[in-house]
Design a protein around this motif. Structure first.
Motif, PDB file in Angstrom:
ATOM      1  N   THR A  73       0.809  -1.213   0.000  1.00 16.50           N
ATOM      2  CA  THR A  73       0.000   0.000   0.000  1.00 16.50           C
ATOM      3  C   THR A  73       0.841   1.262   0.000  1.00 16.50           C
ATOM      4  N   SER A  74       2.150   1.138   0.151  1.00 22.59           N
ATOM      5  CA  SER A  74       3.018   2.307   0.037  1.00 22.59           C
ATOM      6  C   SER A  74       4.394   1.875  -0.431  1.00 22.59           C
ATOM      7  N   ILE A  75       5.058   2.772  -1.123  1.00 26.92           N
ATOM      8  CA  ILE A  75       6.396   2.525  -1.625  1.00 26.92           C
ATOM      9  C   ILE A  75       7.294   3.680  -1.200  1.00 26.92           C
ATOM     10  N   THR A  76       8.410   3.373  -0.579  1.00 28.26           N
ATOM     11  CA  THR A  76       9.402   4.367  -0.209  1.00 28.26           C
ATOM     12  C   THR A  76      10.606   4.207  -1.135  1.00 28.26           C
ATOM     13  N   SER A  77      10.996   5.291  -1.800  1.00 24.65           N
ATOM     14  CA  SER A  77      12.127   5.255  -2.720  1.00 24.65           C
ATOM     15  C   SER A  77      13.188   6.253  -2.273  1.00 24.65           C
ATOM     16  N   SER A  78      14.444   5.858  -2.356  1.00 23.42           N
ATOM     17  CA  SER A  78      15.527   6.745  -1.919  1.00 23.42           C
ATOM     18  C   SER A  78      16.728   6.604  -2.840  1.00 23.42           C
ATOM     19  N   SER A  79      17.461   7.719  -2.977  1.00 22.93           N
ATOM     20  CA  SER A  79      18.687   7.701  -3.775  1.00 22.93           C
ATOM     21  C   SER A  79      19.583   8.840  -3.324  1.00 22.93           C
ATOM     22  N   SER A  80      20.791   8.866  -3.831  1.00 24.14           N
ATOM     23  CA  SER A  80      21.722   9.946  -3.540  1.00 24.14           C
ATOM     24  C   SER A  80      21.252  11.231  -4.195  1.00 24.14           C
ATOM     25  N   SER A  81      21.650  12.364  -3.615  1.00 24.70           N
ATOM     26  CA  SER A  81      21.319  13.659  -4.212  1.00 24.70           C
ATOM     27  C   SER A  81      22.159  13.934  -5.454  1.00 24.70           C
ATOM     28  N   ARG A  82      23.243  13.191  -5.628  1.00 28.41           N
ATOM     29  CA  ARG A  82      24.100  13.364  -6.791  1.00 28.41           C
ATOM     30  C   ARG A  82      23.872  12.234  -7.788  1.00 28.41           C
ATOM     31  N   PRO A  83      23.930  12.537  -9.099  1.00 30.89           N
ATOM     32  CA  PRO A  83      23.747  11.485 -10.107  1.00 30.89           C
ATOM     33  C   PRO A  83      24.788  10.382  -9.957  1.00 30.89           C
ATOM     34  N   THR A  84      24.347   9.165 -10.154  1.00 28.29           N
ATOM     35  CA  THR A  84      25.280   8.038 -10.184  1.00 28.29           C
ATOM     36  C   THR A  84      26.046   8.022 -11.494  1.00 28.29           C
ATOM     37  N   TYR A  85      25.370   8.452 -12.570  1.00 28.99           N
ATOM     38  CA  TYR A  85      25.974   8.454 -13.904  1.00 28.99           C
ATOM     39  C   TYR A  85      25.785   9.814 -14.574  1.00 28.99           C
ATOM     40  N   THR A  86      26.838  10.316 -15.185  1.00 29.57           N
ATOM     41  CA  THR A  86      26.726  11.508 -16.021  1.00 29.57           C
ATOM     42  C   THR A  86      26.931  11.150 -17.492  1.00 29.57           C
ATOM     43  N   THR A  87      27.401   9.943 -17.744  1.00 30.53           N
ATOM     44  CA  THR A  87      27.385   9.343 -19.080  1.00 30.53           C
ATOM     45  C   THR A  87      26.714   7.987 -18.933  1.00 30.53           C
ATOM     46  N   ILE A  88      26.041   7.542 -19.966  1.00 30.80           N
ATOM     47  CA  ILE A  88      25.251   6.322 -19.843  1.00 30.80           C
ATOM     48  C   ILE A  88      26.166   5.115 -19.636  1.00 30.80           C
ATOM     49  N   PRO A  89      25.855   4.255 -18.665  1.00 29.93           N
ATOM     50  CA  PRO A  89      26.695   3.072 -18.418  1.00 29.93           C
ATOM     51  C   PRO A  89      26.459   2.011 -19.494  1.00 29.93           C
ATOM     52  N   THR A  90      27.316   1.033 -19.523  1.00 30.98           N
ATOM     53  CA  THR A  90      27.103  -0.101 -20.424  1.00 30.98           C
ATOM     54  C   THR A  90      26.166  -1.097 -19.758  1.00 30.98           C
ATOM     55  N   ALA A  91      25.550  -1.945 -20.572  1.00 30.84           N
ATOM     56  CA  ALA A  91      24.677  -2.977 -20.041  1.00 30.84           C
ATOM     57  C   ALA A  91      25.444  -3.916 -19.117  1.00 30.84           C
ATOM     58  N   GLU A  92      26.710  -4.169 -19.445  1.00 31.69           N
ATOM     59  CA  GLU A  92      27.533  -5.058 -18.630  1.00 31.69           C
ATOM     60  C   GLU A  92      27.790  -4.460 -17.246  1.00 31.69           C
ATOM     61  N   GLU A  93      28.037  -3.155 -17.202  1.00 34.87           N
ATOM     62  CA  GLU A  93      28.262  -2.483 -15.921  1.00 34.87           C
ATOM     63  C   GLU A  93      27.036  -2.572 -15.024  1.00 34.87           C
ATOM     64  N   VAL A  94      25.864  -2.319 -15.613  1.00 33.43           N
ATOM     65  CA  VAL A  94      24.628  -2.363 -14.835  1.00 33.43           C
ATOM     66  C   VAL A  94      24.354  -3.771 -14.333  1.00 33.43           C
ATOM     67  N   LYS A  95      24.520  -4.758 -15.195  1.00 35.61           N
ATOM     68  CA  LYS A  95      24.255  -6.143 -14.796  1.00 35.61           C
ATOM     69  C   LYS A  95      25.192  -6.587 -13.687  1.00 35.61           C
ATOM     70  N   LYS A  96      26.470  -6.228 -13.791  1.00 36.02           N
ATOM     71  CA  LYS A  96      27.446  -6.619 -12.777  1.00 36.02           C
ATOM     72  C   LYS A  96      27.152  -5.950 -11.443  1.00 36.02           C
ATOM     73  N   GLU A  97      26.790  -4.668 -11.481  1.00 35.32           N
ATOM     74  CA  GLU A  97      26.616  -3.889 -10.260  1.00 35.32           C
ATOM     75  C   GLU A  97      25.269  -4.126  -9.600  1.00 35.32           C
ATOM     76  N   TYR A  98      24.212  -4.267 -10.401  1.00 34.68           N
ATOM     77  CA  TYR A  98      22.859  -4.275  -9.832  1.00 34.68           C
ATOM     78  C   TYR A  98      22.071  -5.551 -10.112  1.00 34.68           C
ATOM     79  N   LYS A  99      22.688  -6.505 -10.790  1.00 37.05           N
ATOM     80  CA  LYS A  99      22.111  -7.840 -10.963  1.00 37.05           C
ATOM     81  C   LYS A  99      20.845  -7.844 -11.811  1.00 37.05           C
ATOM     82  N   PHE A 100      20.679  -6.852 -12.677  1.00 38.86           N
ATOM     83  CA  PHE A 100      19.632  -6.949 -13.688  1.00 38.86           C
ATOM     84  C   PHE A 100      20.099  -6.227 -14.933  1.00 38.86           C
ATOM     85  N   ASN A 101      19.444  -6.476 -16.046  1.00 39.34           N
ATOM     86  CA  ASN A 101      19.987  -6.075 -17.335  1.00 39.34           C
ATOM     87  C   ASN A 101      18.948  -5.349 -18.187  1.00 39.34           C
ATOM     88  N   PRO A 102      18.582  -4.104 -17.814  1.00 39.81           N
ATOM     89  CA  PRO A 102      17.602  -3.362 -18.621  1.00 39.81           C
ATOM     90  C   PRO A 102      18.197  -2.940 -19.957  1.00 39.81           C
TER      91      PRO A 102
END
Length: 258
Positions: A73-102
């Motif tokens: 019934t509720s969702i809490t979302s949080s992140s850093s105030s600073r961007p994690t990326y200022t250039t787009i990461p590669t699919a491999e970087e995202v998969k390795k770091e966050y365990k999913f592959n959008p």
């Protein structure tokens, strides 16, 4: 820190749930700013624009029928105030770091180009405040001139899709859901008029409140959402010049990305 009227934000939910949300959000540290939209409670460090985007994502996945025991019934979302990326990461970087592959797009055919992105942690709770699941997501910002859009990519999905979202296209067997509404921003201490109450009940406006708002403002919100490969994608925009057809074409480009 912004102050919000938590007690009036959940008119159709149990009193115990309202009290739990109010107590939880008002006890958060001062460094975490808070915002709310429709049947959702969100907090996130960062800019007003970023908080708004996360609130929109939650609006897309929290439907009007999920207020039952054990359901999110509720969702809490949080992140850093600073961007994690200022250039787009590669699919491999995202998969390795966050365990999913959008599927990742740096620049869309219609000119919207990646500006920055952040990692978001999402936590779901039920109407009793019990933990009901968590996900990790990416929130990528795109601009075209002065126009801005956000693409939210979640590893799974918390809650159910809003009943107000309707299928406007199907591409390669994937349904694309569209949802738009007028959001009325009011100062924190604003008292709703009788007309406001009628507008809220009829669905003419979704109301939100905050100390950042010194006067009333109406914004038009657009959302396009779909699921592919267990990943929840959402295009989100406020007062954007983009059309539904353009959003559909952008979704098709994401889906077609290898």
């Amino acid at each position: 820190m912004n102050k919000y009227d938590w007690n009036n934000a959940f008119p159709d939910t149990p009193e115990s749930f309202k009290n739990k949300v109010s107590a939880t959000l008002n006890s958060l540290p001062d460094k975490k700013e808070k915002d709310e939209m429709e049947n959702v409670k969100i907090y996130k460090k960062g800019s007003t624009k970023k908080k708004f985007i996360i609130a929109l994502v939650a609006t897309m996945v929290i439907g009007t029928t999920v207020f039952a025991a054990g359901k999110i019934t509720s969702i809490t979302s949080s992140s850093s105030s600073r961007p994690t990326y200022t250039t787009i990461p590669t699919a491999e970087e995202v998969k390795k770091e966050y365990k999913f592959n959008p599927k990742l797009v740096n620049k869309f055919d219609n000119g919207y180009t990646f500006v920055n992105g952040c990692v978001v942690d999402n936590k779901g709770t039920d109407d009793k405040g019990n933990f009901a699941g968590k996900t990790k997501s990416l929130d990528f910002d795109y601009t075209k001139g002065k126009d801005e859009l956000s693409l939210f990519m979640e590893n799974g999905r918390l809650g159910e899709r809003s009943e107000k979202a309707t299928v406007i296209a199907n591409y390669k067997g994937i349904d694309l859901y569209y949802y738009s509404y007028a959001n009325k921003l009011e100062p924190a201490n604003y008292k709703m008029t009788e007309q406001d109450k009628k507008d809220k009940a009829s669905g003419k406006y979704v109301f939100s409140y905050g100390s950042d708002y010194d006067k009333e403002k109406v914004s038009q919100v657009q959302c396009l959402n779909w699921m592919e490969g267990g990943i929840n994608y959402s295009f989100l925009g406020r007062d954007s010049n983009i059309s539904k057809d353009e959003l559909v074409k952008m979704a098709q480009q994401v889906i077609s990305t290898k």
